[in-house]
Every structure is written in C-alpha cells, then in structure tokens.
Design a protein around this motif. Structure first.
Motif, PDB file in Angstrom:
ATOM      1  N   LEU A  51     -84.753  56.809 -12.635  1.00 29.38           N
ATOM      2  CA  LEU A  51     -84.050  57.907 -11.967  1.00 29.38           C
ATOM      3  C   LEU A  51     -84.132  59.182 -12.796  1.00 29.38           C
ATOM      4  N   PRO A  52     -83.904  60.329 -12.160  1.00 27.24           N
ATOM      5  CA  PRO A  52     -83.798  61.565 -12.936  1.00 27.24           C
ATOM      6  C   PRO A  52     -82.614  61.438 -13.915  1.00 27.24           C
ATOM      7  N   VAL A  53     -82.772  61.992 -15.087  1.00 26.73           N
ATOM      8  CA  VAL A  53     -81.751  61.830 -16.122  1.00 26.73           C
ATOM      9  C   VAL A  53     -80.406  62.408 -15.696  1.00 26.73           C
ATOM     10  N   GLU A  54     -80.398  63.454 -14.903  1.00 18.45           N
ATOM     11  CA  GLU A  54     -79.138  64.025 -14.421  1.00 18.45           C
ATOM     12  C   GLU A  54     -78.377  63.012 -13.567  1.00 18.45           C
ATOM     13  N   GLU A  55     -79.098  62.245 -12.791  1.00 15.84           N
ATOM     14  CA  GLU A  55     -78.467  61.208 -11.972  1.00 15.84           C
ATOM     15  C   GLU A  55     -77.897  60.094 -12.854  1.00 15.84           C
ATOM     16  N   THR A  56     -78.609  59.755 -13.905  1.00 11.07           N
ATOM     17  CA  THR A  56     -78.108  58.756 -14.847  1.00 11.07           C
ATOM     18  C   THR A  56     -76.833  59.249 -15.525  1.00 11.07           C
ATOM     19  N   LEU A  57     -76.801  60.517 -15.916  1.00  5.46           N
ATOM     20  CA  LEU A  57     -75.586  61.072 -16.526  1.00  5.46           C
ATOM     21  C   LEU A  57     -74.429  61.049 -15.540  1.00  5.46           C
ATOM     22  N   ASP A  58     -74.696  61.351 -14.281  1.00  7.38           N
ATOM     23  CA  ASP A  58     -73.654  61.266 -13.257  1.00  7.38           C
ATOM     24  C   ASP A  58     -73.158  59.829 -13.103  1.00  7.38           C
ATOM     25  N   ASP A  59     -74.076  58.872 -13.150  1.00 11.41           N
ATOM     26  CA  ASP A  59     -73.691  57.455 -13.083  1.00 11.41           C
ATOM     27  C   ASP A  59     -72.810  57.074 -14.275  1.00 11.41           C
ATOM     28  N   LEU A  60     -73.143  57.584 -15.456  1.00 16.02           N
ATOM     29  CA  LEU A  60     -72.323  57.298 -16.645  1.00 16.02           C
ATOM     30  C   LEU A  60     -70.900  57.804 -16.470  1.00 16.02           C
ATOM     31  N   ILE A  61     -70.750  58.970 -15.881  1.00 15.77           N
ATOM     32  CA  ILE A  61     -69.412  59.526 -15.646  1.00 15.77           C
ATOM     33  C   ILE A  61     -68.614  58.584 -14.748  1.00 15.77           C
ATOM     34  N   VAL A  62     -69.233  58.106 -13.678  1.00 15.85           N
ATOM     35  CA  VAL A  62     -68.558  57.206 -12.738  1.00 15.85           C
ATOM     36  C   VAL A  62     -68.181  55.895 -13.426  1.00 15.85           C
ATOM     37  N   ILE A  63     -69.109  55.305 -14.146  1.00 17.99           N
ATOM     38  CA  ILE A  63     -68.856  54.029 -14.825  1.00 17.99           C
ATOM     39  C   ILE A  63     -67.729  54.172 -15.835  1.00 17.99           C
ATOM     40  N   CYS A  64     -67.792  55.209 -16.647  1.00 18.67           N
ATOM     41  CA  CYS A  64     -66.760  55.408 -17.664  1.00 18.67           C
ATOM     42  C   CYS A  64     -65.395  55.665 -17.021  1.00 18.67           C
ATOM     43  N   LYS A  65     -65.380  56.427 -15.954  1.00 18.00           N
ATOM     44  CA  LYS A  65     -64.125  56.717 -15.265  1.00 18.00           C
ATOM     45  C   LYS A  65     -63.521  55.424 -14.694  1.00 18.00           C
ATOM     46  N   ARG A  66     -64.353  54.563 -14.149  1.00 16.08           N
ATOM     47  CA  ARG A  66     -63.875  53.263 -13.631  1.00 16.08           C
ATOM     48  C   ARG A  66     -63.271  52.404 -14.733  1.00 16.08           C
ATOM     49  N   ASN A  67     -63.709  52.628 -15.951  1.00 14.39           N
ATOM     50  CA  ASN A  67     -63.237  51.834 -17.091  1.00 14.39           C
ATOM     51  C   ASN A  67     -62.209  52.574 -17.931  1.00 14.39           C
TER      52      ASN A  67
END
Length: 72
Positions: A51-67
C-alpha cells in the motif's frame, strides 16, 4: 526465509510516523509498541508494504486508537 525488507520497512514507518506527528523517534517507537502498531506492521507486512505509505500510517492511527492510543 523471512523477508529481508520487513525490518527496514517497519523502521521507515516508525520514522515517518514520528515525522508526521512531530515526535522524537524514540517517542514514536514507544507509542507504536505500546499501542500495538509495531505488532500490526509485523503481522500484516505482506499486505501493508504493498500500500502507499500514507495509507499505512493511517492504518497505524486506527490500530493504535483501537488499543488505547490518543494520536489522531
């Protein structure tokens, strides 16, 4: 054989996460470890590195927020 690009990829993501949120590299790494971002990158490397790295960074935000993370 483990993919030889996984560690450099995770390192790049941590550095870009730090840059995006104006964090020190150590604070970004600690945050991502604490809120399961590093585990996410490790587990889903096969998908995320395509994936584009910006999308990966957005995914990290979601994952971290869930945790329990707080950075948006």
């Amino acid at each position: 054989m483990e993919n030889k690009y996984k560690i450099p990829y995770i390192n790049m993501c941590v550095r870009l996460f730090a840059k995006r949120f104006k964090l020190s590299l150590q604070n970004a790494a600690s945050y991502l470890c604490q809120f399961k971002g590093i585990s996410f990158l490790d587990e889903f490397y096969a998908t995320e590195h395509l994936l584009p790295v910006e999308e990966t960074l957005d995914d990290l935000i979601v994952i971290c927020k869930r945790n329990g993370g707080f950075i948006e």
